[in-house]
Design a protein around this motif. Structure first.
Motif, PDB file in Angstrom:
ATOM      1  N   PHE A 285     167.883  27.231  36.667  1.00  0.00           N
ATOM      2  CA  PHE A 285     168.077  27.911  37.948  1.00  0.00           C
ATOM      3  C   PHE A 285     168.275  26.917  39.086  1.00  0.00           C
ATOM      4  O   PHE A 285     168.914  27.235  40.089  1.00  0.00           O
ATOM      5  CB  PHE A 285     166.858  28.794  38.227  1.00  0.00           C
ATOM      6  N   TRP A 286     167.723  25.707  38.935  1.00  0.00           N
ATOM      7  CA  TRP A 286     167.792  24.682  39.976  1.00  0.00           C
ATOM      8  C   TRP A 286     168.953  23.701  39.755  1.00  0.00           C
ATOM      9  O   TRP A 286     168.966  22.631  40.365  1.00  0.00           O
ATOM     10  CB  TRP A 286     166.485  23.885  40.016  1.00  0.00           C
TER      11      TRP A 286
ATOM     12  N   CYS B 118     163.216  33.105  35.204  1.00  0.00           N
ATOM     13  CA  CYS B 118     164.193  32.019  35.368  1.00  0.00           C
ATOM     14  C   CYS B 118     163.791  30.802  34.518  1.00  0.00           C
ATOM     15  O   CYS B 118     163.034  30.918  33.564  1.00  0.00           O
ATOM     16  CB  CYS B 118     164.354  31.672  36.841  1.00  0.00           C
TER      17      CYS B 118
ATOM     18  N   HIS C  99     160.379  27.192  39.479  1.00  0.00           N
ATOM     19  CA  HIS C  99     161.278  28.350  39.477  1.00  0.00           C
ATOM     20  C   HIS C  99     160.502  29.665  39.475  1.00  0.00           C
ATOM     21  O   HIS C  99     159.270  29.704  39.350  1.00  0.00           O
ATOM     22  CB  HIS C  99     162.218  28.290  38.273  1.00  0.00           C
TER      23      HIS C  99
END
Length: 302
Positions: A47-48, A43, A39
């Protein structure tokens, strides 16, 4: 298609070259084609989330918190842990802790995560384990000079003020309607859905202030053009046309400079937070790389 639940991860700790402990989460079936997600600045693994949900059905998805972010501890008070060398060390440690000897994965890096991959391009660990790379909303150098967060003409004044804004030590405070409006303007496309703006705001505001400042100083002066040239493996590039932090000019230049660029995708109207703003498009790029370079199978129809 029904929305998938977030799978339960297997957690582990990778130990970097300087002893830093890096929090890692692994999703999906053992033995499946591997994907490693790095990331960006401010973050975390969260975030993923959309990529993890979509890929973990038939991939082994490895995600980690960059040092000072999420559940990875802050570097020491001397600030020595903030460097592109540390970024590369941490990625190598994650690869060594999660992949077997000779096992290869597709590496995807967003923003500072893409810079992490560039920083590690000449490392033995990356060369051993990387089958292909996705560089998403990133750039190798001149980040403050090229950023268009401030509505000023290009030049020394804009660069100076941009560095001051992005490198501010001021606390972000709570997530409010105003803070979300500011974050949306600076980092996301104008058409971003409110729930996605809220998601990004909560992730960014959770980043500890020392990590936000420490890494801002590294990003302001980094030059990874040599690392970009060392990425001698298949690399796809994705960027949003409304990206103010790493504008599309970076991605176009990278596509020209990379020894083996498999393609440049420009997402119309999308800002800097591409994995959250356009999750399906980013996931599709990762899946295409695993299909082509790891022999992954097409996802079954839901």
């Amino acid at each position: 298609m029904t929305l998938r639940r977030m799978p339960v991860p297997r957690e582990l700790t990778a130990v970097s070259a300087d002893g830093a402990r890096i929090h890692v989460e692994v999703y999906g079936p053992e033995g499946a084609p591997a994907v490693v997600l790095a990331h960006g600045w401010t973050c975390s693994i969260a975030f993923w989330a959309e990529q993890i949900r979509a890929l973990a059905t038939d991939h082994r998805v490895i995600a980690y918190d960059q040092r000072g972010h999420g559940r990875s501890p802050l570097p020491g008070p001397t600030g020595q842990g903030y460097s592109t060398t540390s970024l590369a060390d941490d990625l190598e440690a994650v690869l060594a802790a999660t992949l077997g000897p000779g096992e290869r994965a597709v590496l995807a890096g967003h923003s500072m995560g893409g810079m992490t991959i560039m920083a590690a391009a000449g490392r033995a660990g990356l060369r051993q384990h990387a089958a292909a790379v996705l560089l998403c909303s990133t750039g190798p150098s001149r980040l403050t000079a090229e950023a268009t967060v401030l509505p000023l003409r290009p030049g020394g004044l804009r660069t100076l003020l941009t560095g001051a804004v992005l490198g501010s030590k001021a606390p972000l405070g709570p997530v409010t309607a105003l803070s979300k409006k500011i974050l949306k303007y600076a980092t996301m496309g104008p058409g971003s859905a409110p729930d996605r703006v809220d998601t990004c705001a909560r992730i960014v505001h959770a980043c500890p202030r020392p990590a936000r400042y420490g890494w801002s100083q590294v990003l302001a002066g980094l030059d990874l053009r040599a690392g970009l040239a060392d990425l001698r493996l298949p690399v796809a590039v994705v960027v949003g046309t409304a990206d103010r932090l790493t504008p599309a000019a970076h991605s176009r230049a990278m596509a020209q400079a990379l020894p083996h660029c498999t393609g440049l995708v420009e997402l119309a109207g999308v800002g800097h937070m591409t994995p959250v703003e356009a999750p399906e498009a980013v996931t599709a790029q990762i899946r295409e790389l695993t299909l082509t370079y790891l022999g992954a199978k097409e996802e079954a129809e839901a």
